[in-house]
Design a protein around this motif. Structure first.
Motif, short mmCIF file in Angstrom:
data_model
loop_
_atom_site.label_atom_id
_atom_site.label_comp_id
_atom_site.label_asym_id
_atom_site.label_seq_id
_atom_site.Cartn_x
_atom_site.Cartn_y
_atom_site.Cartn_z
N ILE A 152 0.84 -1.20 0.00
CA ILE A 152 0.00 0.00 0.00
C ILE A 152 0.87 1.25 0.00
O ILE A 152 0.57 2.24 -0.67
CB ILE A 152 -0.94 -0.01 1.23
N HIS A 153 1.98 1.19 0.72
CA HIS A 153 2.88 2.33 0.80
C HIS A 153 3.72 2.50 -0.47
O HIS A 153 3.95 3.62 -0.93
CB HIS A 153 3.81 2.17 2.01
N GLU A 154 4.15 1.37 -1.07
CA GLU A 154 5.11 1.43 -2.17
C GLU A 154 4.46 1.63 -3.54
O GLU A 154 5.07 2.20 -4.44
CB GLU A 154 5.95 0.15 -2.20
N PHE A 155 3.22 1.17 -3.70
CA PHE A 155 2.58 1.25 -5.01
C PHE A 155 1.54 2.36 -5.02
O PHE A 155 0.76 2.52 -4.06
CB PHE A 155 1.94 -0.09 -5.38
N GLU A 156 1.51 3.09 -6.11
CA GLU A 156 0.62 4.26 -6.19
C GLU A 156 -0.85 3.85 -6.18
O GLU A 156 -1.69 4.51 -5.58
CB GLU A 156 0.93 5.05 -7.47
N SER A 157 -1.17 2.74 -6.82
CA SER A 157 -2.57 2.33 -6.96
C SER A 157 -2.70 0.86 -6.59
O SER A 157 -2.24 -0.02 -7.32
CB SER A 157 -3.03 2.56 -8.41
#
Length: 920
Positions: free
Chosen positions: A301-306
């Motif tokens: 959730i933190h690393e990927f934009e969507s």
């Protein structure tokens, strides 16, 4: 004396002659510390509505400082303009609170007003609140809950979520801060608006408070202002109103309104799906009992934009008794920023268009494989031991072949060398499709140095404390080596007075005979989280003598188990078996771990060695902690996974056209043979043979013979020698639905589970009038088919675990009840205390039935309140019960509570019961 809160109660009346007195009675019966100003806004009713109001007021004594005022209209204003004068009047009154109700609805609870006052005063951040409600269909004489509310887990509703789905559903369940109504723009009432848009305007993008308890009743009748309209007309009006409202609010709710239109098929956007980079589907997240999932998925959730995480909840029963809603509510309180990215109680990716999908465990990806291929979604999965993966298992191998042969499969993450070797040795995939990341994701917070003062044997204490920690999956825990642990404990007990034993997990005194260890062994049940910080403060070693191939052929645990790493981080020494040789030098033998053969004598000798050498044991404990922090660090676990998914996401984007082409050419699906028999009780005739294709929707069509053969039923034999899971099964004759009168599967919601080797579905045929064509069509979706039906039985067990509880219904002609004529059914939670039981009955069971006994639970003392008890559309008469109390409220001092009802008619088809229940 502190001034009591004053509440404006606005009643909307129009042609409510038959209902308004019930509405008024529910208002004047409210109890609590407040004052009411009741206002009746009649929109020029032409029946006796106002006369009924006046009659009620003449015979009703109101409490002091309560008031009632009539606001009749000389002309019919219509729904919108009448609502406008209500909103403006409530705002001008300047009372603290305001609430609005239609004159044909009523409040279900006498404490409704007080509950909302207490809730809003305790939560000043909410502009208004709403409560759950019961729906009553006048035409069908049927009660129900608003399912969208029942499934919603949180105590608050974001305004954008309300725009996406009208979860409030009825103005009679709302309760406003009156000052908020003064902010409603006049432009709203120039549109065709109702309570949904009023709620959105009052919310102004903020969260709305939700009381889960049903406190009001929404009456559905054909004369209602909105419910009386035709569906087509409703859609036309609503679509136009939504576009007008979107412009009025300058796009504040555009995203949510667009999704509402799409989900309800109201305009050209009805096929639009939510587009995301990464979609994760899981069966237990966000349960804290699975700490590795929590750490890993939060990192994504933190690393990927969507990102979108779809939580099915089908395996929550393994981790405890909490429902998905309870788990989710706890999760979002800690992680409110993740609310928009996590969807619960959703079984599929149907509304999501993902660039890449990700799964933990074989079982999760296998269940969703057909949809992945249908949508053309590439995927990566993580192959942990368990989760339906086992070496040398025909069931597991069949699933692995399907998953790894799919055109959508991109990469698999293995966590154990034994898994990697098994995939390569059996040619499931190529070496470049495997990424081995040894171990398991571990929460960063627990990788920190252990801060509590540690007590080591031979230094801060004189006794040696040994631990066994594991889930119990077999009767005596042989797969985890519990039997060896107890044998070692008995041997040590005979020769040493300072050794104590501690067992965490699903074990107690009844699993094995531990009488010899009385006073020396302690059981703690299932535990999680911070509890272990204090538990391990004075423990010295964890014993993990796991054995592969016991739970099932090929089954094995990771090395070392999560219980071992959890203990090691609190400076507890690891003693373990490694029969599959998975360590490969990662933990240094004798310094960071002690690996032993599965022999009780050798384990006993090793513990006795440490009894004589406490410094060696302390050094081993510190070495175990050091090794786990090294091997399970963020750099070793999270970073490689994030990098892999980022790499595979880019590859998925670049190879999309290639994947589409491969899917079009994909022809590895197998045919399933079937046949259809016509039967009349004395003979049968084969009418048709054929086949349909697995892993997609199927249709079986046939024409009944025209020679007037007296068939009474059709029997579909859907496969020979395999089990099945079917969803959305329906049978029609010339377009008219035929009831499925019998089947040899088990029905759970909309799914049939056939854990038998010859699935059968039987339909009763009506009398065959002249002019009928006799065209029969069976439709369905084949979710899974297996020659080893144990997999189907496992899926069924998971489905049943999703239900809140099981209850029983005994059937009798003469009030003599027995287990020979009993129906077991799922008891579903509708809200905090409210439950629903809906039990279909087969005709052969009920031909002579006059009485039924309903047992809501077993083994519990409860307080229960019946809200509704029906046989088909008719109410059932309560004859007797073993509870005590007045009216529908009963207290059950016994642990086997029951109600007995008399059926209103013969041959019932369904029993429907709604009740509130809580334990003593």
């Amino acid at each position: 004396m502190k001034e009591l809160p004053r509440v404006s109660v606005a009643i909307i009346t129009y042609q409510h002659e038959n209902y308004v007195q019930e509405c008024l009675e529910s208002i004047v019966n409210q109890q609590g510390l407040f004052e009411l100003e009741i206002m009746i806004f009649d929109d020029h009713s032409q029946d006796g509505t106002l006369e009924q109001v006046r009659l009620f007021l003449q015979r009703t004594q109101l409490p002091a400082r309560w008031s009632v005022e009539l606001y009749p209209s000389e002309t019919n204003l219509g729904m919108v303009k009448n609502l406008e004068r209500i909103v403006r009047t409530c705002a001008e009154k300047e009372n603290e609170f305001a609430t609005i109700i239609d004159g044909d609805d009523y409040w279900f609870s006498p404490f409704r007003v007080q509950k909302h006052i207490d809730f809003l005063r305790g939560n000043p951040q909410y502009p208004f609140s709403f409560n759950a409600f019961l729906r009553y269909s006048e035409e069908e004489a049927r009660w129900s809950m608003y399912q969208d509310q029942s499934d919603y887990p949180l105590d608050f509703l974001p305004a954008q979520k309300l725009a996406e789905n009208n979860l409030i559903g009825n103005i009679g369940c709302s309760f406003f801060r009156a000052k908020e109504l003064a902010q409603v723009p006049s432009g709203l009432f120039e549109l065709f608006c109702g309570d949904w848009m009023l709620h959105l305007v009052v919310a102004r993008g903020r969260d709305i408070g939700f009381i889960h308890e049903p406190l009001s009743v929404y009456r559905i009748n054909a004369n209602g202002i909105w419910t009386g309209k035709e569906d087509k007309k409703k859609k036309e009006i609503l679509t136009g109103a939504i576009h007008d409202f979107d412009r009025l609010t300058q796009g504040e709710y555009h995203v949510g309104l667009t999704r509402f239109l799409a989900k309800n098929g109201l305009d050209e956007m009805s096929t639009e799906k939510e587009k995301v980079d990464l979609c994760i589907v899981d069966d237990v997240f966000p349960h804290p009992g699975s700490a590795f999932r929590m750490e890993e998925f939060l990192a994504y959730i933190h690393e990927f934009e969507s990102v979108k995480i779809i939580c099915t909840g089908v395996s929550l029963g393994v981790l405890g008794k909490e429902s998905m809603r309870q788990v989710y509510r706890r999760f979002v309180k800690k992680k409110p920023d993740a609310v928009e990215k996590v969807v619960i109680n959703c079984g599929s990716m149907e509304n999501v268009e993902a660039e890449l999908a990700y799964f933990c465990f074989l079982g999760n990806v296998y269940v969703h494989l057909a949809q992945l291929e249908k949508n053309g979604t590439p995927f990566v999965f993580e192959l942990y031991p368990g989760g339906r993966f086992a070496r040398k298992s025909p069931e597991s191998d069949a699933m692995l072949k399907l998953v790894t042969s799919s055109p959508c499969f991109q990469k698999v993450i293995t966590t154990q060398p034994a898994t990697t070797r098994y995939l390569l040795d059996n040619h499931f995939c190529k070496e470049e499709q495997i990424e081995e990341i040894f171990g398991v994701v571990t929460p960063e917070v627990v990788l920190q140095p252990y801060e509590l003062p540690k007590k080591h044997y031979g230094f801060e204490k004189e006794r040696l404390d040994l631990v066994f920690a594991a889930f119990r999956y077999t009767p005596h825990g042989e797969d985890k080596g519990y039997d060896l642990f107890i044998e070692v404990a008995k041997r040590l007990r005979r020769g040493h007075e300072n050794v104590y034993f501690h067992v965490v997990g699903g074990f107690d005194e009844s699993v094995l005979d531990v009488s010899e260890l009385e006073g020396r062994i302690f059981f703690y049940g299932k535990q999680q989280g911070e509890w272990f910080d204090y538990f391990y403060q004075d423990k010295d070693a964890i014993l993990s003598p796991n054995v592969p191939d016991v739970l099932a052929p090929g089954a094995f645990d990771g090395f070392p188990t999560a219980s071992c790493t959890e203990a090691a981080l609190r400076e507890v020494a690891i003693l373990a078996t490694d029969p599959l040789q998975m360590n490969e030098g990662r933990f240094v033998q004798g310094e960071e771990i002690d690996i032993l053969p599965h022999e009780a004598e050798l384990w006993t000798e090793k513990v006795e060695y440490y009894l004589q050498n406490p410094a060696k044991l302390r050094d081993l404990a510190k070495g175990s902690a050091r090794a786990v922090r090294r091997i399970y660090s963020v750099e070793k676990q999270i970073r490689p996974r994030v990098a892999l998914l980022q790499q595979e996401l880019e590859r998925a984007r670049s190879k999309r056209k290639e994947l589409t082409k491969r899917l079009q050419q994909f022809s590895k699906l197998k045919n399933v043979q079937y046949k259809v028999l016509g039967r009349d009780g004395t003979y049968e005739k084969e009418l048709q043979k054929g086949s349909f294709v697995t892993r997609e929707d199927f249709v079986i069509r046939l024409s009944l013979p025209q020679e007037n053969e007296p068939f009474k039923e059709l029997q579909f034999i859907l496969a020979e020698g395999m089990g099945m899971i079917l969803r959305d099964v329906s049978v029609t004759l010339d377009g008219q639905s035929l009831p499925v009168s019998l089947h040899n599967g088990i029905e759970c919601e909309d799914t049939f589970y056939f854990p038998l080797s010859t699935p059968q579905v039987i339909c009763t045929l009506p009398k065959f009038p002249t002019g009928m064509k006799g065209e029969v069509v069976l439709n369905g979706t084949l979710i899974a088919q297996e020659t080893d039906v144990s997999g189907i039985a496992w899926e069924l067990k998971q489905a049943v675990q999703r239900e809140t509880a099981m209850c029983k219904l005994y059937l009798s002609e003469n009030r003599k009840y027995s287990e020979a004529n009993v129906v077991t059914a799922a008891c579903k939670r509708l809200s905090y205390k409210c439950y629903l039981v809906s039990i279909p009955l087969q005709e052969e069971m009920t031909k002579a039935v006059k009485f039924v006994r309903f047992d809501p639970v077993e083994g519990m003392r409860i307080k229960c309140r019946l809200l509704c008890a029906q046989c088909d559309e008719e109410a059932m008469k309560l004859k007797r019960t073993n509870g005590t109390g007045i009216g529908s409220k009963k207290n059950f001092e016994v642990t086997d509570p029951w109600y007995e009802f008399e059926l209103p008619k013969a041959l019932p088809k369904r029993i429907f019961i709604v009740f509130e229940m809580e334990e003593y």
